[in-house]
Design a protein around this motif. Structure first.
Motif, mmCIF file in Angstrom:
data_model
loop_
_atom_site.group_PDB
_atom_site.id
_atom_site.type_symbol
_atom_site.label_atom_id
_atom_site.label_comp_id
_atom_site.label_asym_id
_atom_site.label_seq_id
_atom_site.Cartn_x
_atom_site.Cartn_y
_atom_site.Cartn_z
ATOM 1 N N GLN A 418 7.453 14.244 -12.337
ATOM 2 C CA GLN A 418 7.123 15.227 -11.303
ATOM 3 C C GLN A 418 5.997 16.134 -11.811
ATOM 4 O OE1 GLN A 418 10.119 14.582 -12.684
ATOM 5 N NE2 GLN A 418 11.802 15.123 -11.296
ATOM 6 N N GLN A 419 4.923 16.228 -11.036
ATOM 7 C CA GLN A 419 3.746 16.951 -11.514
ATOM 8 C C GLN A 419 4.009 18.440 -11.701
ATOM 9 O OE1 GLN A 419 0.177 16.097 -9.328
ATOM 10 N NE2 GLN A 419 0.147 13.944 -9.952
ATOM 11 N N ASP A 420 4.869 19.041 -10.873
ATOM 12 C CA ASP A 420 5.137 20.467 -11.060
ATOM 13 C C ASP A 420 5.863 20.715 -12.372
ATOM 14 O OD1 ASP A 420 7.431 19.181 -10.093
ATOM 15 O OD2 ASP A 420 8.176 20.987 -9.103
ATOM 16 N N ARG A 421 6.767 19.812 -12.751
ATOM 17 C CA ARG A 421 7.458 19.954 -14.029
ATOM 18 C C ARG A 421 6.496 19.726 -15.197
ATOM 19 N NH1 ARG A 421 13.479 17.161 -13.351
ATOM 20 N NH2 ARG A 421 14.323 18.778 -11.938
ATOM 21 N N ILE A 422 5.607 18.766 -15.054
ATOM 22 C CA ILE A 422 4.634 18.500 -16.115
ATOM 23 C C ILE A 422 3.716 19.703 -16.309
ATOM 24 C CG2 ILE A 422 2.679 17.055 -16.801
ATOM 25 C CD1 ILE A 422 4.120 14.732 -15.334
ATOM 26 N N ARG A 423 3.275 20.314 -15.217
ATOM 27 C CA ARG A 423 2.435 21.512 -15.334
ATOM 28 C C ARG A 423 3.193 22.655 -16.002
ATOM 29 N NH1 ARG A 423 0.609 19.898 -10.162
ATOM 30 N NH2 ARG A 423 2.149 21.242 -9.171
ATOM 31 N N THR A 424 4.470 22.826 -15.635
ATOM 32 C CA THR A 424 5.280 23.871 -16.257
ATOM 33 C C THR A 424 5.407 23.635 -17.759
ATOM 34 O OG1 THR A 424 6.532 24.242 -14.220
ATOM 35 C CG2 THR A 424 7.576 24.937 -16.271
ATOM 36 N N LEU A 425 5.661 22.390 -18.146
ATOM 37 C CA LEU A 425 5.761 22.043 -19.561
ATOM 38 C C LEU A 425 4.444 22.300 -20.283
ATOM 39 C CD1 LEU A 425 7.218 20.713 -21.977
ATOM 40 C CD2 LEU A 425 6.499 18.490 -21.054
ATOM 41 N N TRP A 426 3.347 21.853 -19.722
ATOM 42 C CA TRP A 426 2.027 21.991 -20.341
ATOM 43 C C TRP A 426 1.682 23.465 -20.552
ATOM 44 C CZ3 TRP A 426 -1.505 20.497 -23.378
ATOM 45 C CH2 TRP A 426 -2.869 20.696 -23.192
ATOM 46 N N LEU A 443 -7.086 24.138 -20.408
ATOM 47 C CA LEU A 443 -5.939 23.511 -19.759
ATOM 48 C C LEU A 443 -6.307 22.244 -19.013
ATOM 49 C CD1 LEU A 443 -4.365 26.794 -18.312
ATOM 50 C CD2 LEU A 443 -3.594 25.531 -20.332
ATOM 51 N N ASP A 444 -7.572 22.030 -18.782
ATOM 52 C CA ASP A 444 -8.058 20.867 -18.033
ATOM 53 C C ASP A 444 -7.967 19.617 -18.917
ATOM 54 O OD1 ASP A 444 -9.395 18.944 -16.588
ATOM 55 O OD2 ASP A 444 -11.305 20.021 -16.520
ATOM 56 N N PRO A 445 -7.218 18.580 -18.505
ATOM 57 C CA PRO A 445 -7.094 17.391 -19.364
ATOM 58 C C PRO A 445 -8.433 16.777 -19.770
ATOM 59 C CG PRO A 445 -5.497 17.299 -17.584
ATOM 60 C CD PRO A 445 -6.380 18.479 -17.291
ATOM 61 N N ALA A 446 -9.457 16.936 -18.968
ATOM 62 C CA ALA A 446 -10.764 16.348 -19.295
ATOM 63 C C ALA A 446 -11.503 17.155 -20.365
ATOM 64 C CB ALA A 446 -11.616 16.245 -18.034
ATOM 65 N N ARG A 447 -11.163 18.432 -20.528
ATOM 66 C CA ARG A 447 -11.937 19.295 -21.429
ATOM 67 C C ARG A 447 -11.089 19.955 -22.510
ATOM 68 N NH1 ARG A 447 -14.690 23.524 -17.630
ATOM 69 N NH2 ARG A 447 -12.653 23.421 -16.569
ATOM 70 N N ALA A 448 -9.776 19.835 -22.410
ATOM 71 C CA ALA A 448 -8.899 20.599 -23.297
ATOM 72 C C ALA A 448 -9.114 20.265 -24.770
ATOM 73 C CB ALA A 448 -7.442 20.358 -22.912
ATOM 74 N N ALA A 449 -9.187 18.984 -25.122
ATOM 75 C CA ALA A 449 -9.274 18.599 -26.534
ATOM 76 C C ALA A 449 -10.503 19.193 -27.204
ATOM 77 C CB ALA A 449 -9.257 17.082 -26.673
ATOM 78 N N ALA A 450 -11.644 19.179 -26.503
ATOM 79 C CA ALA A 450 -12.862 19.739 -27.079
ATOM 80 C C ALA A 450 -12.729 21.242 -27.290
ATOM 81 C CB ALA A 450 -14.059 19.432 -26.179
ATOM 82 N N TRP A 451 -12.133 21.931 -26.298
ATOM 83 C CA TRP A 451 -11.945 23.382 -26.432
ATOM 84 C C TRP A 451 -10.994 23.688 -27.587
ATOM 85 C CZ3 TRP A 451 -8.267 27.119 -26.576
ATOM 86 C CH2 TRP A 451 -8.667 28.434 -26.323
ATOM 87 N N TRP A 452 -9.861 22.983 -27.648
ATOM 88 C CA TRP A 452 -8.899 23.198 -28.724
ATOM 89 C C TRP A 452 -9.544 22.916 -30.086
ATOM 90 C CZ3 TRP A 452 -3.032 22.595 -28.268
ATOM 91 C CH2 TRP A 452 -2.575 23.031 -27.014
ATOM 92 N N GLN A 453 -10.276 21.823 -30.164
ATOM 93 C CA GLN A 453 -10.905 21.459 -31.436
ATOM 94 C C GLN A 453 -11.837 22.556 -31.919
ATOM 95 O OE1 GLN A 453 -10.531 19.482 -34.027
ATOM 96 N NE2 GLN A 453 -11.530 17.581 -33.446
ATOM 97 N N ASN A 454 -12.621 23.101 -31.033
ATOM 98 C CA ASN A 454 -13.585 24.139 -31.401
ATOM 99 C C ASN A 454 -12.870 25.387 -31.914
ATOM 100 O OD1 ASN A 454 -16.300 25.205 -31.533
ATOM 101 N ND2 ASN A 454 -15.773 26.443 -29.742
#
Length: 494
Positions: A418-426, A443-454
């Motif tokens: 369920q997407q609402d549960r996944i968003r709550t978890l994330w 928080l955006d799956p397309a950009r999160a890793a780069a932001w976190w890495q930086n």
């Protein structure tokens, strides 16, 4: 001090509980609200554990008082804890026996009809090592037996010819209340597991973990699993496919003269991870105590090679607990470190710059250099087991990403679609690690890793008190001199 889950974590009867600070009070309240039955299975469960919630404290001071209150109200309580090899895992075996003694003390203080509602058992997995590995390991087992303190030494062990070996355990951490409320994740119940969301205690007492509590059909399915799993691992019943509750189950080999390992019956958790890796389009997010499975590593690497847009966020502890805090140099720890180094090397080669691999630390300077220190700060021990891909799929449970959890031990995890549960978890996970609300990019799956890495790379250069959040780059070469490959040994043993 307890901290209730924020209101946004309660939407739709789905709570994300980060650390025991949140999880235990929620669990206590669920027990207080039980009407007819509580069914549970944990690796460790200490009835002397202190209560945290104001409501539960009205029944007494410890979980023994809380369970006694439930029994007096007419609630049936059935608890299964794992038993362990009495020589190779003597302290854990002693803990299981202590739980049984505590249960007897609870029953002794109740009226007979109330005591009859309590069932507590310490269950040793029925798989045994075959005669050949028993003979091979017997000198090591006997040396370990001789070194055990007298209070931990099993009475019958010294009289055995070739010692038995019990290589498998019940590792799940799940409870069901009235077949309506499910409590599931990676968190056992004993003093060592307590920690706050800020992790503001000595490094050796930190314990980052994730537990879920929810209502729905998942609870009924989990209750059925708890009623059946002992028959299933003893091959008395055939396990059905899990819809919401995904499991690892193994059973004794029918002809296992040569075998150390059990026979895998179900590996649903491993299968779901591999399928999720294949389906992921933008982001795979993982929190795990161990990443030692070559199957999981290969699945991640294959996904990275297939999809150049796929990125990875992987959170691991800086070192295994026994190495960081107990200064263990045992062969099992050293072999595990070697397996994880191989897995990380394969994953890093496939993802390249698209992989953000981090470890949690406290935002303070360590008093001295030690194995439990990373980037100048005391480490936070990570025990959670979380998978999340894009905004489409998630899994939280008891299974690590090692062969033992994927193939041997009894494990249980919740599949979430369920997407609402996944968003709550994330959002709960990101708030925990960063200790703040994050910008949309993070928080955006397309950009999160780069932001976190930086930001995580910047944290390595910042003073501890000036860091953003709790994450720094994982050091894959830390104490690499301890690694010990064991050619020919099964990776599933650690």
């Amino acid at each position: 001090m307890q901290q209730n889950p924020p209101p946004e974590l309660r939407r739709g009867d789905f709570q994300v509980l980060i650390t025991a600070e949140q999880a235990w009070p929620a669990f206590e309240r669920a027990v207080l609200n039980a009407r007819s039955e509580i069914t549970a299975s944990f690796r460790l469960f200490d009835f002397a554990n202190r209560l945290l919630s104001p409501e539960a404290l009205e029944t007494g001071e410890t979980w023994a008082d809380l369970i006694a209150d439930a029994l007096q109200r007419g609630v049936r309580v059935r608890l299964v804890v794992s038993d362990f090899d009495p020589v190779m895992a003597a302290p854990l075996h002693a803990a299981a026996q202590d739980t049984l003694k505590q249960a007897q003390e609870i029953a002794a203080g109740l009226a007979p009809d109330q005591a009859a509602r309590l069932s507590v058992s310490a269950v040793l997995h029925p798989a045994r090592a075959g005669l050949l590995p028993r003979l091979a390991f017997s000198p090591f087992v006997m040396r370990k037996l001789r070194k055990l303190p007298q209070r931990l030494r099993p009475a019958a062990a010294s009289r055995q010819g070739v010692p038995q070996l019990y290589p498998v355990s019940q590792h799940q951490k799940v409870a069901v209340i009235d077949r309506e409320v499910l409590y599931i994740g990676g968190l056992d119940l004993n003093r060592r597991r307590y920690d706050t969301q800020e992790h503001d205690q000595p490094a050796h007492e930190t314990w980052a973990d994730v537990q879920l509590m929810l209502r729905g059909p998942e609870a009924e399915e989990a209750a059925s699993h708890l009623e059946r799993f002992q028959d299933e691992i003893a091959l008395r019943k055939q396990p059905p496919d899990g819809k919401h509750i995904r499991r690892t189950l193994s059973a004794p080999r029918r002809a296992g003269f040569w075998a150390l390992s059990p026979r895998t019956v179900l590996k649903e958790i491993e299968e779901d991870h591999l399928e999720a890796f294949k389906q992921a389009r933008q982001l795979i997010y993982l929190e795990t105590q161990y990443l030692r499975s070559s199957v999981i590593a290969r699945g991640l690497a294959d996904a990275a090679r297939r999809n150049p847009d796929l990125s990875l966020i992987l959170i691991l502890p800086a070192l295994p607990e026994e190495v960081a805090f107990d200064e263990s140099r045992g062969l099992d720890a050293r072999y595990g470190m070697a397996l994880q180094a191989e897995a990380l090397q394969e994953i890093s080669a496939a993802f390249g710059a698209r992989a953000c691999i981090a470890s949690p630390v406290q935002r303070r300077m360590a008093a001295r250099e030690a194995p439990s220190v990373l980037a100048g700060s005391p480490m936070i021990y990570l025990h959670s087991k979380v998978l999340l891909t894009d905004q489409d799929f998630a899994m939280v449970g008891s299974a690590n990403l090692n062969g033992r959890s994927m193939r041997w031990d009894t494990e249980a995890a919740l599949r979430i679609t369920q997407q609402d549960r996944i968003r709550t978890l994330w959002h709960a996970l990101t708030r925990h690690w960063w200790q703040e609300e994050l910008p949309a990019e993070a928080l955006d799956p397309a950009r999160a890793a780069a932001w976190w890495q930086n930001e995580i790379r910047r944290n390595k250069l910042r003073r501890p008190e000036a860091r953003r959040g709790l994450l720094v780059p994982h050091d894959p070469d830390r104490m690499s001199e301890l690694r010990q490959p064991l050619p020919g040994a099964t990776e599933d043993i650690v």
